[in-house]
Design a protein around this motif. Structure first.
Motif, PDB file in Angstrom:
ATOM      1  N   ARG A  13       0.846  -1.201   0.000  1.00  0.00           N
ATOM      2  CA  ARG A  13       0.000   0.000   0.000  1.00  0.00           C
ATOM      3  C   ARG A  13       0.880   1.248   0.000  1.00  0.00           C
ATOM      4  NH1 ARG A  13      -2.576  -3.641   3.347  1.00  0.00           N
ATOM      5  NH2 ARG A  13      -1.604  -2.850   5.228  1.00  0.00           N
ATOM      6  N   SER A  14       0.397   2.310  -0.621  1.00  0.00           N
ATOM      7  CA  SER A  14       1.142   3.565  -0.673  1.00  0.00           C
ATOM      8  C   SER A  14       1.025   4.306   0.648  1.00  0.00           C
ATOM      9  CB  SER A  14       0.630   4.456  -1.805  1.00  0.00           C
ATOM     10  OG  SER A  14       0.940   3.882  -3.046  1.00  0.00           O
ATOM     11  N   ASP A  15       2.162   4.575   1.262  1.00  0.00           N
ATOM     12  CA  ASP A  15       2.251   5.331   2.506  1.00  0.00           C
ATOM     13  C   ASP A  15       2.650   6.767   2.179  1.00  0.00           C
ATOM     14  OD1 ASP A  15       1.912   2.843   3.983  1.00  0.00           O
ATOM     15  OD2 ASP A  15       3.975   2.402   3.434  1.00  0.00           O
ATOM     16  N   LEU A  16       2.701   7.622   3.182  1.00  0.00           N
ATOM     17  CA  LEU A  16       3.075   9.028   3.004  1.00  0.00           C
ATOM     18  C   LEU A  16       4.326   9.344   3.812  1.00  0.00           C
ATOM     19  CD1 LEU A  16      -0.424  10.709   3.455  1.00  0.00           C
ATOM     20  CD2 LEU A  16       0.740  10.168   1.309  1.00  0.00           C
ATOM     21  N   ALA A  17       5.140  10.261   3.299  1.00  0.00           N
ATOM     22  CA  ALA A  17       6.301  10.757   4.037  1.00  0.00           C
ATOM     23  C   ALA A  17       6.380  12.263   3.843  1.00  0.00           C
ATOM     24  CB  ALA A  17       7.587  10.106   3.532  1.00  0.00           C
ATOM     25  N   ALA A  18       6.858  12.946   4.854  1.00  0.00           N
ATOM     26  CA  ALA A  18       7.065  14.399   4.785  1.00  0.00           C
ATOM     27  C   ALA A  18       8.381  14.723   5.465  1.00  0.00           C
ATOM     28  CB  ALA A  18       5.922  15.135   5.466  1.00  0.00           C
ATOM     29  N   MET A  19       9.194  15.544   4.825  1.00  0.00           N
ATOM     30  CA  MET A  19      10.452  15.996   5.416  1.00  0.00           C
ATOM     31  C   MET A  19      10.307  17.468   5.779  1.00  0.00           C
ATOM     32  SD  MET A  19      13.421  14.036   3.304  1.00  0.00           S
ATOM     33  CE  MET A  19      14.627  14.286   4.592  1.00  0.00           C
ATOM     34  N   TYR A  20      10.774  17.806   6.969  1.00  0.00           N
ATOM     35  CA  TYR A  20      10.685  19.167   7.492  1.00  0.00           C
ATOM     36  C   TYR A  20      12.070  19.713   7.786  1.00  0.00           C
ATOM     37  CZ  TYR A  20       5.806  18.002   8.424  1.00  0.00           C
ATOM     38  OH  TYR A  20       4.507  17.601   8.302  1.00  0.00           O
ATOM     39  N   HIS A  21      12.290  20.966   7.445  1.00  0.00           N
ATOM     40  CA  HIS A  21      13.513  21.680   7.790  1.00  0.00           C
ATOM     41  C   HIS A  21      13.164  22.598   8.954  1.00  0.00           C
ATOM     42  CE1 HIS A  21      16.887  24.647   6.544  1.00  0.00           C
ATOM     43  NE2 HIS A  21      17.333  23.725   7.384  1.00  0.00           N
ATOM     44  N   HIS A  22      13.658  22.274  10.134  1.00  0.00           N
ATOM     45  CA  HIS A  22      13.313  23.013  11.348  1.00  0.00           C
ATOM     46  C   HIS A  22      14.159  24.273  11.500  1.00  0.00           C
ATOM     47  CE1 HIS A  22      10.814  19.655  12.724  1.00  0.00           C
ATOM     48  NE2 HIS A  22      11.752  18.878  12.219  1.00  0.00           N
ATOM     49  N   GLY A  25      17.842  24.148  12.214  1.00  0.00           N
ATOM     50  CA  GLY A  25      18.716  23.585  11.196  1.00  0.00           C
ATOM     51  C   GLY A  25      18.617  22.081  11.048  1.00  0.00           C
ATOM     52  N   SER A  26      17.914  21.411  11.955  1.00  0.00           N
ATOM     53  CA  SER A  26      17.758  19.965  11.839  1.00  0.00           C
ATOM     54  C   SER A  26      16.710  19.637  10.780  1.00  0.00           C
ATOM     55  CB  SER A  26      17.362  19.346  13.180  1.00  0.00           C
ATOM     56  OG  SER A  26      16.087  19.793  13.586  1.00  0.00           O
ATOM     57  N   ILE A  27      16.751  18.406  10.290  1.00  0.00           N
ATOM     58  CA  ILE A  27      15.807  17.926   9.284  1.00  0.00           C
ATOM     59  C   ILE A  27      15.195  16.640   9.815  1.00  0.00           C
ATOM     60  CG2 ILE A  27      15.545  17.049   6.924  1.00  0.00           C
ATOM     61  CD1 ILE A  27      18.060  18.728   6.226  1.00  0.00           C
ATOM     62  N   SER A  28      13.875  16.514   9.741  1.00  0.00           N
ATOM     63  CA  SER A  28      13.232  15.282  10.196  1.00  0.00           C
ATOM     64  C   SER A  28      12.307  14.750   9.122  1.00  0.00           C
ATOM     65  CB  SER A  28      12.451  15.503  11.497  1.00  0.00           C
ATOM     66  OG  SER A  28      11.366  16.360  11.292  1.00  0.00           O
ATOM     67  N   MET A  29      12.174  13.425   9.107  1.00  0.00           N
ATOM     68  CA  MET A  29      11.242  12.777   8.200  1.00  0.00           C
ATOM     69  C   MET A  29      10.178  12.098   9.038  1.00  0.00           C
ATOM     70  SD  MET A  29      11.815  10.157   5.061  1.00  0.00           S
ATOM     71  CE  MET A  29      11.399   8.529   5.648  1.00  0.00           C
ATOM     72  N   GLN A  30       8.940  12.352   8.701  1.00  0.00           N
ATOM     73  CA  GLN A  30       7.784  11.761   9.373  1.00  0.00           C
ATOM     74  C   GLN A  30       7.090  10.840   8.373  1.00  0.00           C
ATOM     75  OE1 GLN A  30       7.002  12.898  12.660  1.00  0.00           O
ATOM     76  NE2 GLN A  30       8.942  13.960  12.469  1.00  0.00           N
ATOM     77  N   THR A  31       6.588   9.700   8.826  1.00  0.00           N
ATOM     78  CA  THR A  31       5.866   8.796   7.934  1.00  0.00           C
ATOM     79  C   THR A  31       4.477   8.495   8.481  1.00  0.00           C
ATOM     80  OG1 THR A  31       6.877   6.888   9.012  1.00  0.00           O
ATOM     81  CG2 THR A  31       7.924   7.679   6.998  1.00  0.00           C
ATOM     82  N   ALA A  32       3.540   8.290   7.571  1.00  0.00           N
ATOM     83  CA  ALA A  32       2.179   7.867   7.907  1.00  0.00           C
ATOM     84  C   ALA A  32       1.893   6.618   7.073  1.00  0.00           C
ATOM     85  CB  ALA A  32       1.167   8.961   7.589  1.00  0.00           C
ATOM     86  N   LEU A  33       1.722   5.491   7.747  1.00  0.00           N
ATOM     87  CA  LEU A  33       1.495   4.236   7.053  1.00  0.00           C
ATOM     88  C   LEU A  33       0.020   4.067   6.713  1.00  0.00           C
ATOM     89  CD1 LEU A  33       3.798   1.921   9.193  1.00  0.00           C
ATOM     90  CD2 LEU A  33       4.357   3.163   7.081  1.00  0.00           C
ATOM     91  N   ALA A  34      -0.243   3.446   5.556  1.00  0.00           N
ATOM     92  CA  ALA A  34      -1.614   3.237   5.089  1.00  0.00           C
ATOM     93  C   ALA A  34      -2.258   2.072   5.836  1.00  0.00           C
ATOM     94  CB  ALA A  34      -1.620   2.942   3.599  1.00  0.00           C
ATOM     95  N   TYR A  35      -3.517   2.242   6.188  1.00  0.00           N
ATOM     96  CA  TYR A  35      -4.310   1.159   6.769  1.00  0.00           C
ATOM     97  C   TYR A  35      -4.827   0.252   5.651  1.00  0.00           C
ATOM     98  CZ  TYR A  35      -4.736   3.790  11.173  1.00  0.00           C
ATOM     99  OH  TYR A  35      -4.487   4.452  12.341  1.00  0.00           O
ATOM    100  N   SER A  36      -4.986  -1.029   5.923  1.00  0.00           N
ATOM    101  CA  SER A  36      -5.541  -1.952   4.928  1.00  0.00           C
ATOM    102  C   SER A  36      -6.996  -1.608   4.613  1.00  0.00           C
ATOM    103  CB  SER A  36      -5.428  -3.396   5.403  1.00  0.00           C
ATOM    104  OG  SER A  36      -6.136  -3.577   6.608  1.00  0.00           O
ATOM    105  N   SER A  37      -7.685  -0.963   5.547  1.00  0.00           N
ATOM    106  CA  SER A  37      -9.086  -0.586   5.353  1.00  0.00           C
ATOM    107  C   SER A  37      -9.252   0.782   4.681  1.00  0.00           C
ATOM    108  CB  SER A  37      -9.800  -0.572   6.707  1.00  0.00           C
ATOM    109  OG  SER A  37      -9.169   0.348   7.578  1.00  0.00           O
ATOM    110  N   GLY A  38      -8.139   1.432   4.365  1.00  0.00           N
ATOM    111  CA  GLY A  38      -8.162   2.768   3.778  1.00  0.00           C
ATOM    112  C   GLY A  38      -7.753   3.808   4.805  1.00  0.00           C
ATOM    113  N   GLY A  39      -7.290   4.943   4.358  1.00  0.00           N
ATOM    114  CA  GLY A  39      -6.839   5.991   5.261  1.00  0.00           C
ATOM    115  C   GLY A  39      -5.414   5.746   5.745  1.00  0.00           C
TER     116      GLY A  39
END
Length: 63
Positions: A13-22, A25-39
């Motif tokens: 399933r397609s998940d989401l990722a977002a990278m932030y520049h704080h 000066g730090s950089i973080s990557m956040q992920t949101a995994l897809a549910y099998s039921s959608g969303g």
């Protein structure tokens, strides 16, 4: 912020990722995994690069 989709956990399933520049000066990557039921699950932190690593935010490319 840079956003990207892809199967980050190998479940087909397609998940989401977002990278932030704080402001510190730090950089973080956040992920949101897809549910099998959608969303998506809530975004969670998966990687933080400290400012001392001297990564160039404008040189980051997600493919």
């Amino acid at each position: 912020m840079v956003q990207q989709s892809g199967d980050f956990n190998g479940d087909g399933r397609s998940d989401l990722a977002a990278m932030y520049h704080h402001s510190d000066g730090s950089i973080s990557m956040q992920t949101a995994l897809a549910y099998s039921s959608g969303g998506f699950a809530a975004f969670t932190g998966s990687l933080t690069v400290p400012a001392s690593a001297a990564w160039k935010w404008d040189a980051i490319r997600l493919f």
